[in-house]
Each structure stands twice: as C-alpha cells, then as structure tokens.
Design a protein around this motif. Sequence first.
Motif, PDB file in Angstrom:
ATOM      1  N   VAL A   8      -4.672  -3.761   0.879  1.00 11.67           N
ATOM      2  CA  VAL A   8      -4.108  -5.042   1.276  1.00 11.67           C
ATOM      3  C   VAL A   8      -4.874  -6.166   0.505  1.00 11.67           C
ATOM      4  CG1 VAL A   8      -2.591  -4.338   3.130  1.00 11.67           C
ATOM      5  CG2 VAL A   8      -4.885  -5.268   3.420  1.00 11.67           C
ATOM      6  N   MET A   9      -4.266  -7.125   0.107  1.00 10.80           N
ATOM      7  CA  MET A   9      -4.765  -8.534  -0.244  1.00 10.80           C
ATOM      8  C   MET A   9      -4.997  -9.154   1.116  1.00 10.80           C
ATOM      9  SD  MET A   9      -5.028  -9.129  -3.816  1.00 10.80           S
ATOM     10  CE  MET A   9      -4.498 -10.704  -4.447  1.00 10.80           C
ATOM     11  N   ASP A  10      -3.998  -9.240   1.969  1.00  6.44           N
ATOM     12  CA  ASP A  10      -4.255 -10.265   3.037  1.00  6.44           C
ATOM     13  C   ASP A  10      -4.503  -9.220   4.377  1.00  6.44           C
ATOM     14  OD1 ASP A  10      -3.973 -11.744   5.568  1.00  6.44           O
ATOM     15  OD2 ASP A  10      -2.317 -13.026   4.684  1.00  6.44           O
ATOM     16  N   GLU A  11      -5.597  -8.710   4.641  1.00  4.03           N
ATOM     17  CA  GLU A  11      -5.978  -7.878   5.674  1.00  4.03           C
ATOM     18  C   GLU A  11      -5.233  -8.408   6.934  1.00  4.03           C
ATOM     19  OE1 GLU A  11      -9.566  -5.179   7.730  1.00  4.03           O
ATOM     20  OE2 GLU A  11      -9.950  -6.339   5.746  1.00  4.03           O
ATOM     21  N   ARG A  12      -5.726  -9.575   7.265  1.00  2.53           N
ATOM     22  CA  ARG A  12      -5.186 -10.301   8.673  1.00  2.53           C
ATOM     23  C   ARG A  12      -3.812 -10.008   8.723  1.00  2.53           C
ATOM     24  NH1 ARG A  12      -8.508 -14.464   8.613  1.00  2.53           N
ATOM     25  NH2 ARG A  12      -6.984 -16.139   8.286  1.00  2.53           N
ATOM     26  N   ALA A  13      -3.054 -10.283   7.905  1.00  7.21           N
ATOM     27  CA  ALA A  13      -1.432 -10.450   7.999  1.00  7.21           C
ATOM     28  C   ALA A  13      -1.277  -8.894   8.043  1.00  7.21           C
ATOM     29  CB  ALA A  13      -0.686 -10.877   6.744  1.00  7.21           C
ATOM     30  N   SER A  40     -11.596 -10.083  16.564  1.00  6.12           N
ATOM     31  CA  SER A  40     -10.146 -10.203  16.738  1.00  6.12           C
ATOM     32  C   SER A  40      -9.347  -8.769  16.184  1.00  6.12           C
ATOM     33  CB  SER A  40      -9.709 -11.453  15.573  1.00  6.12           C
ATOM     34  OG  SER A  40      -8.207 -11.430  15.556  1.00  6.12           O
ATOM     35  N   PHE A  41     -10.033  -8.236  14.998  1.00  8.37           N
ATOM     36  CA  PHE A  41      -9.391  -7.016  14.418  1.00  8.37           C
ATOM     37  C   PHE A  41      -9.458  -5.964  15.613  1.00  8.37           C
ATOM     38  CE2 PHE A  41     -10.027  -8.152   9.615  1.00  8.37           C
ATOM     39  CZ  PHE A  41      -9.173  -8.955   9.803  1.00  8.37           C
ATOM     40  N   ALA A  42     -10.729  -5.701  16.162  1.00  7.46           N
ATOM     41  CA  ALA A  42     -10.596  -4.877  17.286  1.00  7.46           C
ATOM     42  C   ALA A  42      -9.891  -5.120  18.344  1.00  7.46           C
ATOM     43  CB  ALA A  42     -12.365  -4.816  17.574  1.00  7.46           C
ATOM     44  N   ALA A  43      -9.639  -6.162  18.831  1.00  7.15           N
ATOM     45  CA  ALA A  43      -8.772  -6.408  19.815  1.00  7.15           C
ATOM     46  C   ALA A  43      -7.310  -6.188  19.459  1.00  7.15           C
ATOM     47  CB  ALA A  43      -8.849  -8.094  20.113  1.00  7.15           C
ATOM     48  N   LEU A  44      -6.905  -6.490  18.251  1.00  7.89           N
ATOM     49  CA  LEU A  44      -5.608  -5.902  17.854  1.00  7.89           C
ATOM     50  C   LEU A  44      -5.584  -4.536  17.912  1.00  7.89           C
ATOM     51  CD1 LEU A  44      -4.823  -8.370  14.681  1.00  7.89           C
ATOM     52  CD2 LEU A  44      -3.523  -8.461  16.983  1.00  7.89           C
TER      53      LEU A  44
END
Length: 324
Positions: free
Chosen positions: A32-37, A312-316
């Motif tokens: 992905v280009m936008d990992e957060r999205a 933040s990623f870990a919490a998601l």
Amino acid sequence: MSIEVIKPGALSTFQDLGRTAYRHLGIPVNGVMDERAHRLANALVGNLPSTATLEITLMGPTLRFHEDAVIALSGADLGALLNGEPLSVDHMVAVAKGSDLSFGKRSFGTRAYLAVRGGFVFDPVMGSASTYTRGAYGGHAGRPLKKGDVLSLSQLAPSSRLAKLSQAARSLSQAFDDQVALPPDSPIRVIRGREWSCFSSHAQQALEAAPYRISPQSDRMGYRLEGEKLELTAPREVISEAVDFGSIQVPADGQPIILMADRQTTGGYPKIGHVCAVDLPRLAQKMPGETIRLTLVDLGTAQRLMLSQQRSFAALEQLCVASS
C-alpha cells in the motif's frame, strides 16, 4: 461470495503490507501507498492488517455486491456512493446483496482503501497479495481491475462487538492524528540522508526553503519533484545500495525523486534525505501537479514519531484480533 466489477476505475489494484522477504533477490516490496488508511479500513471491519485492501486511485470503480457484506473506506474521499447515496470514509457499513458501490467527485486525497470483512481471496505470490503491475504478478491476475472481473470474498463470522470495535478504531485513529499527524498541507518531515554533506549549502537550504511540484511523471514507483536544483559540491560516484520507501535520491539533473511503494530495491544516486515514516501516508495522498514543501527534523524526532505510529498500529491490530 463475490463482487463484480461493472466499471474498473482509473487504477484499482489490491495491496497489502508488501513482500518484504525478497529484496535481496531484487524483488520490490510493493504494498500500500498509505499504510495508515489501509490499516484503519481493515480495523473498521475487524480484519487483520495483513488483509489485502483495494487501493483506489483518483477515479474509483463501480462494484456490484452479489452477497451481503460489511465494508469500510479510508484514505481519500473520492465521492463514494452506495446505491446512489453518499458514503462517508472511516465508517463501517453493511452492504446488502445487489448493491452497487460507485465513486463520483473527488473531495480530497488521491488514494482510497476499500476493506471487506473477511477479505478478498487470492493466491499469494511470495507471501503477499500486493499487485506489481510492472511484473504482472500479485493481486487479481497481476493487473488493475477491468470490467467483468469477479472478485471472490472470504467468509468471516459476524461479530456482535464489531460496531463497538469500529468506533474504537476511529477513536484511536483520530487520537493519533491529533497528537502526531499534521494537517494535509503542512510540510513533509524529512531527515538528512546519507550523502547530505555532499550537497552544497545552497542545496541544503533549498530543500526546506523551496516549494516542489510533483511531476506528471510520478507513480507508485517514485514521485519526481520539479523545483530548485539540488547540486553536489563536486561530482560523486555512489555505489548502489539498498533504498527504502521515502528515500530522496538526486540524479544528475538535480531534481529530487522520492521513492514510493513500488520502488526498486537498490539505487546509486546520492540521497539528500529521507521522508519520515509518519509522513509517508500524507505524501501518498498527494497527486501529480500538487506542490509540497519539505522540512528537516532530527533523527530523534523521527524515531519518536515512528514509535508513536507503531503504537497506534499495534492498538488497531489488537482491536482486529479481538473481533476475529
């Protein structure tokens, strides 16, 4: 369970977190280009972050659902419509059999990510579902979607907790944005690159002071920038070495190139800087023709920002595990 492609859109490809174990063989990571999205869209429907999403660029497809499904869109607002009614980003939505998902007028951003609860069915290539169009492998037949494609879906048991988990995912994402992320038009944060000291003082100052336009010759492999020429203090030969997402290379013409998701594995141009990981999602939402500015931060700041993003990623991910 399946989805039929009625219209393909401009560039709709399946991506996940990439194939990271093959760079020593010259295989690009992709992803992905936008990992957060991507991660947020998956979290909203209770998928693990490794689940592939449909990366939709600028002009979205029209998709017909042949079974009931639960979906979420995150990233750019490309004017999504569900049976003709506006569909907001960053929300979980139940889709009834026979429904059409389409896209209209873009409001902001460049790339939207569609997650379907349970995920899409693929045969992984080197452990990843990411599409690499130049190599014609991964994703759906190694290419962008085209009219008439039928996309198979996995089945995932319903979860009575999904609505609460989806709300928690939105809250976590918003808290991250409030604390760490910057508004879309803020300068892109970078750290000094390996060859920083090889560039003239004028070039070092221009990197921050001058605006740069994203060239039309930009794509998932790299963003070519047009603006102030960045000159070396003297001609320099650089041995090819590993490069990564966000590396800022400067070829002989002095116009920087920021390497993106489909980057090559090695490069031999001098690197004046590197985009901080936390700002790669913002950069990925920029489109050719737009102007960006860069600003330097120190390594400690970049590391602090990256660790905050990883938390933040870990919490998601924990939310996704709880719903599966």
